[in-house]
Design an enzyme around this catalytic site. Structure first.
Site, PDB file in Angstrom:
ATOM      1  CG  HIS A 114     -60.128 -46.981 -10.317  1.00 49.59           C
ATOM      2  ND1 HIS A 114     -60.353 -48.062  -9.483  1.00 49.59           N
ATOM      3  CD2 HIS A 114     -59.186 -46.236  -9.700  1.00 49.59           C
ATOM      4  CE1 HIS A 114     -59.561 -47.956  -8.415  1.00 49.59           C
ATOM      5  NE2 HIS A 114     -58.837 -46.863  -8.524  1.00 49.59           N
ATOM      6  CD  GLN A 125     -61.195 -45.057  -6.517  1.00 48.48           C
ATOM      7  OE1 GLN A 125     -60.863 -44.102  -7.190  1.00 48.48           O
ATOM      8  NE2 GLN A 125     -60.473 -45.474  -5.481  1.00 48.48           N
ATOM      9  N   GLY A 185     -56.486 -38.790  -6.621  1.00 44.52           N
ATOM     10  CA  GLY A 185     -57.334 -39.185  -7.733  1.00 44.52           C
ATOM     11  C   GLY A 185     -58.518 -39.980  -7.200  1.00 44.52           C
ATOM     12  CG  LEU A 225     -58.531 -42.625  -1.882  1.00 40.83           C
ATOM     13  CD1 LEU A 225     -59.477 -41.505  -2.312  1.00 40.83           C
ATOM     14  CD2 LEU A 225     -57.957 -42.336  -0.501  1.00 40.83           C
ATOM     15  CG  HIS A 264     -54.327 -45.455  -9.926  1.00 40.10           C
ATOM     16  ND1 HIS A 264     -53.567 -46.196  -9.030  1.00 40.10           N
ATOM     17  CD2 HIS A 264     -55.578 -45.428  -9.399  1.00 40.10           C
ATOM     18  CE1 HIS A 264     -54.343 -46.590  -8.033  1.00 40.10           C
ATOM     19  NE2 HIS A 264     -55.569 -46.134  -8.226  1.00 40.10           N
TER      20      HIS A 264
HETATM   21 NI    NI Z   1     -57.393 -46.195  -7.172  1.00 43.14          NI
END
Ligand code: NI
Length: 159
Positions: free
Chosen positions: A134, A49, A44, A89, A130
């Site tokens: 974010h 990110q 994901g 990540l 999850h």
């Molecule tokens: Ni994450």
């Protein structure tokens, strides 16, 4: 070449903005995010990110296909929960059990601007929850005890 933002970057703590036009640029971004996620061996990846405060994420759960979620809304989360080891990540090398709803219903647009609804359970549900976090500026370590969080943050401050 690492485009992925690591915990400590302010963009990871912002509430992401709605995407107003699902145009070619967004479709290209979805494609790029899919590539970055897979190159990083992730299942994901959310736009913050890679430094973009936009409400969009991609998933590639085991035994599933690559999925794109734009402007997602969580419609339902199951009262049943389960604990499972998560990583991120943006928090490399850190893994911990997180308790979340076992199933989720979500509505979102795909990269073609088509609205879809999805009922998910298992790992896909977990990844969706999850990644959705974010977009709210939330990360999985937020679910851990204060003590564990401090230890993790210290590790990333040293670098
Ligand atoms: Ni994450």
């Amino acid at each position: 070449m690492n485009k992925i933002k690591i915990i400590g970057e302010p963009v990871l703590r912002e509430k992401s903005e709605l995407i107003t036009d699902i145009d070619e640029e967004i479709a290209k971004l979805a494609q790029d995010m899919g590539v970055i996620m897979q190159e990083s061996n992730g299942i994901g990846l959310a736009a913050p990110q890679i430094g973009l405060s936009k409400r969009m994420f991609v998933t590639y759960a085991p035994n599933d296909k690559l999925r794109v979620f734009i402007n997602p809304d969580i419609i339902m989360t199951s009262p049943e929960t389960s604990a499972y080891e998560e990583g991120c990540l943006s928090i490399p090398g850190v893994y911990a059990d997180v308790t979340r709803s076992s199933a989720v219903a979500i509505q979102a647009f795909n990269e073609k601007g088509k609205l879809f609804k999805l009922d998910a359970d298992g790992i896909l549900a977990r990844v969706i929850l999850h990644e959705y976090d974010h977009l709210q500026g939330k990360m999985f370590v937020d679910y851990l005890s204060e003590k564990k969080q401090q230890r993790i943050l210290k590790k990333f401050r040293k670098k």
